[in-house]
Write a protein that holds these residues in place. Structure first.
Motif, PDB file in Angstrom:
ATOM      1  N   LEU A   4     -51.470 -77.956 -10.463  1.00 42.80           N
ATOM      2  CA  LEU A   4     -51.913 -76.514 -10.106  1.00 42.80           C
ATOM      3  C   LEU A   4     -52.437 -75.881 -11.278  1.00 42.80           C
ATOM      4  O   LEU A   4     -52.519 -76.338 -12.299  1.00 42.80           O
ATOM      5  CB  LEU A   4     -50.357 -75.844  -9.868  1.00 42.80           C
ATOM      6  N   ASP A   5     -52.806 -74.498 -11.115  1.00 51.67           N
ATOM      7  CA  ASP A   5     -53.503 -73.776 -12.038  1.00 51.67           C
ATOM      8  C   ASP A   5     -52.399 -73.287 -13.292  1.00 51.67           C
ATOM      9  O   ASP A   5     -52.882 -72.576 -14.516  1.00 51.67           O
ATOM     10  CB  ASP A   5     -54.369 -72.598 -11.606  1.00 51.67           C
ATOM     11  N   ALA A   6     -51.232 -73.191 -13.080  1.00 55.90           N
ATOM     12  CA  ALA A   6     -50.115 -72.885 -13.960  1.00 55.90           C
ATOM     13  C   ALA A   6     -48.971 -73.823 -13.854  1.00 55.90           C
ATOM     14  O   ALA A   6     -48.718 -74.532 -12.834  1.00 55.90           O
ATOM     15  CB  ALA A   6     -49.895 -71.488 -13.776  1.00 55.90           C
ATOM     16  N   PRO A   7     -48.176 -73.834 -14.740  1.00 59.35           N
ATOM     17  CA  PRO A   7     -46.824 -74.786 -14.787  1.00 59.35           C
ATOM     18  C   PRO A   7     -45.792 -74.264 -14.117  1.00 59.35           C
ATOM     19  O   PRO A   7     -45.957 -72.979 -13.487  1.00 59.35           O
ATOM     20  CB  PRO A   7     -46.284 -74.537 -16.380  1.00 59.35           C
ATOM     21  N   GLY A   8     -44.838 -74.833 -13.445  1.00 57.77           N
ATOM     22  CA  GLY A   8     -43.865 -74.291 -12.903  1.00 57.77           C
ATOM     23  C   GLY A   8     -43.279 -75.073 -11.754  1.00 57.77           C
ATOM     24  O   GLY A   8     -42.176 -75.207 -11.347  1.00 57.77           O
ATOM     25  N   MET A  54     -49.303 -82.664 -21.196  1.00 58.72           N
ATOM     26  CA  MET A  54     -48.768 -82.663 -19.902  1.00 58.72           C
ATOM     27  C   MET A  54     -49.903 -82.504 -18.758  1.00 58.72           C
ATOM     28  O   MET A  54     -50.909 -81.744 -18.917  1.00 58.72           O
ATOM     29  CB  MET A  54     -47.714 -81.453 -19.605  1.00 58.72           C
ATOM     30  N   LEU A  55     -49.638 -82.985 -17.560  1.00 56.47           N
ATOM     31  CA  LEU A  55     -50.758 -83.014 -16.429  1.00 56.47           C
ATOM     32  C   LEU A  55     -50.138 -82.141 -15.352  1.00 56.47           C
ATOM     33  O   LEU A  55     -49.006 -82.488 -14.944  1.00 56.47           O
ATOM     34  CB  LEU A  55     -51.196 -84.285 -16.238  1.00 56.47           C
ATOM     35  N   GLU A  56     -50.771 -81.140 -14.844  1.00 54.96           N
ATOM     36  CA  GLU A  56     -50.362 -80.464 -13.629  1.00 54.96           C
ATOM     37  C   GLU A  56     -51.417 -79.993 -12.672  1.00 54.96           C
ATOM     38  O   GLU A  56     -52.658 -79.891 -13.208  1.00 54.96           O
ATOM     39  CB  GLU A  56     -49.894 -78.972 -14.268  1.00 54.96           C
ATOM     40  N   ASN A  71     -55.199 -80.234 -14.043  1.00 53.86           N
ATOM     41  CA  ASN A  71     -55.214 -79.479 -15.198  1.00 53.86           C
ATOM     42  C   ASN A  71     -54.353 -79.730 -16.413  1.00 53.86           C
ATOM     43  O   ASN A  71     -53.235 -80.280 -16.098  1.00 53.86           O
ATOM     44  CB  ASN A  71     -54.644 -77.919 -15.063  1.00 53.86           C
ATOM     45  N   LEU A  72     -54.995 -79.956 -17.434  1.00 61.29           N
ATOM     46  CA  LEU A  72     -54.203 -80.284 -18.641  1.00 61.29           C
ATOM     47  C   LEU A  72     -53.602 -79.299 -19.428  1.00 61.29           C
ATOM     48  O   LEU A  72     -54.448 -78.252 -19.925  1.00 61.29           O
ATOM     49  CB  LEU A  72     -55.168 -81.081 -19.477  1.00 61.29           C
ATOM     50  N   PHE A  73     -52.208 -79.121 -19.699  1.00 61.72           N
ATOM     51  CA  PHE A  73     -51.906 -77.798 -20.496  1.00 61.72           C
ATOM     52  C   PHE A  73     -51.593 -78.391 -21.833  1.00 61.72           C
ATOM     53  O   PHE A  73     -52.308 -79.507 -22.420  1.00 61.72           O
ATOM     54  CB  PHE A  73     -50.624 -77.499 -19.562  1.00 61.72           C
ATOM     55  N   LYS A  74     -50.844 -77.757 -22.653  1.00 60.50           N
ATOM     56  CA  LYS A  74     -50.745 -77.897 -23.966  1.00 60.50           C
ATOM     57  C   LYS A  74     -50.165 -79.290 -24.287  1.00 60.50           C
ATOM     58  O   LYS A  74     -49.382 -79.859 -23.514  1.00 60.50           O
ATOM     59  CB  LYS A  74     -49.446 -77.114 -24.448  1.00 60.50           C
ATOM     60  N   SER A  75     -50.718 -79.759 -25.493  1.00 59.15           N
ATOM     61  CA  SER A  75     -50.394 -80.947 -26.240  1.00 59.15           C
ATOM     62  C   SER A  75     -49.388 -80.509 -27.136  1.00 59.15           C
ATOM     63  O   SER A  75     -49.575 -79.722 -28.010  1.00 59.15           O
ATOM     64  CB  SER A  75     -51.604 -81.788 -26.725  1.00 59.15           C
ATOM     65  N   GLY A  92     -46.769 -83.333 -14.122  1.00 63.63           N
ATOM     66  CA  GLY A  92     -45.992 -82.340 -13.412  1.00 63.63           C
ATOM     67  C   GLY A  92     -45.525 -81.511 -14.440  1.00 63.63           C
ATOM     68  O   GLY A  92     -44.682 -81.848 -15.464  1.00 63.63           O
ATOM     69  N   THR A  93     -45.484 -80.211 -14.242  1.00 65.77           N
ATOM     70  CA  THR A  93     -44.866 -79.297 -15.189  1.00 65.77           C
ATOM     71  C   THR A  93     -43.737 -78.467 -14.617  1.00 65.77           C
ATOM     72  O   THR A  93     -43.461 -77.060 -14.855  1.00 65.77           O
ATOM     73  CB  THR A  93     -45.960 -78.139 -15.772  1.00 65.77           C
ATOM     74  N   GLY A  94     -42.921 -79.089 -13.899  1.00 61.43           N
ATOM     75  CA  GLY A  94     -41.902 -78.152 -13.295  1.00 61.43           C
ATOM     76  C   GLY A  94     -40.815 -78.569 -14.071  1.00 61.43           C
ATOM     77  O   GLY A  94     -40.916 -78.823 -15.289  1.00 61.43           O
TER      78      GLY A  94
END
Length: 158
Positions: free
Chosen positions: A67-71, A63-65, A3-7, A42-44
């Motif tokens: 999982l379906d959400a950061p953490g 950011m690439l992750e 999943n790609l999160f915020k840019s 990774g969004t840890g």
């Protein structure tokens, strides 16, 4: 699947999750207007900290992750109507988080309320003994001496 999160743009603004096609390279911007792009996998906590530092330095960050959400290891798991927070039990170095807020021109105290806990946590053993982890070096040395005297010097040099 990733999943790609915020840019995060160099100006601190964010584009929608999933990225945006409005990257300076594709918008007709002049070379001087182009911010370099960094991709953080990774969004840890480490990935988030790296993304913040890069954005403050002027990078456009994606950011690439997986999982379906950061953490990362602090991910919140949901199953069968239950929520399991895998977040940190204790934050032992809050000054590192405060530093990230400062880099962004913010004061952590305006956004997060951290409270000192003593002990930080208690480790319980099958025989009924316990070890209290704290920021009190003298108490820590006393406990280490009771459990493993040969490790006292290692703690002092750590």
């Amino acid at each position: 699947m990733t999943n790609l999160f915020k840019s995060i743009n160099a100006d601190g603004g964010a584009e929608g999750g999933g990225g945006s096609q409005n990257h300076p390279m594709s918008s007709g911007a002049t070379p001087g207007d182009r911010a370099p792009t960094a991709i953080v996998i990774g969004t840890g906590f480490g990935g988030l900290a790296a993304a913040i530092r890069l954005s403050v330095k002027g990078y456009r960050v994606q950011m690439l992750e997986k999982l379906d959400a950061p953490g990362g290891r602090a991910y919140v798991h949901k199953q069968d109507g239950f929520t399991f927070d895998a977040g940190p039990t204790i934050i032992t170095l809050p000054h590192l988080i405060a530093e990230l807020f400062t880099l962004c021109g913010r004061d952590m105290k305006d956004h997060v309320d951290l409270r000192l806990m003593s002990p930080f946590y208690r480790i319980r053993f099958d025989d009924g003994t316990h070890f209290d982890y704290s920021n009190n070096d003298e108490a820590m040395l006393d406990q280490i001496a009771q459990f493993s005297p040969e490790d006292v010097q290692g703690f002092k040099t750590f």
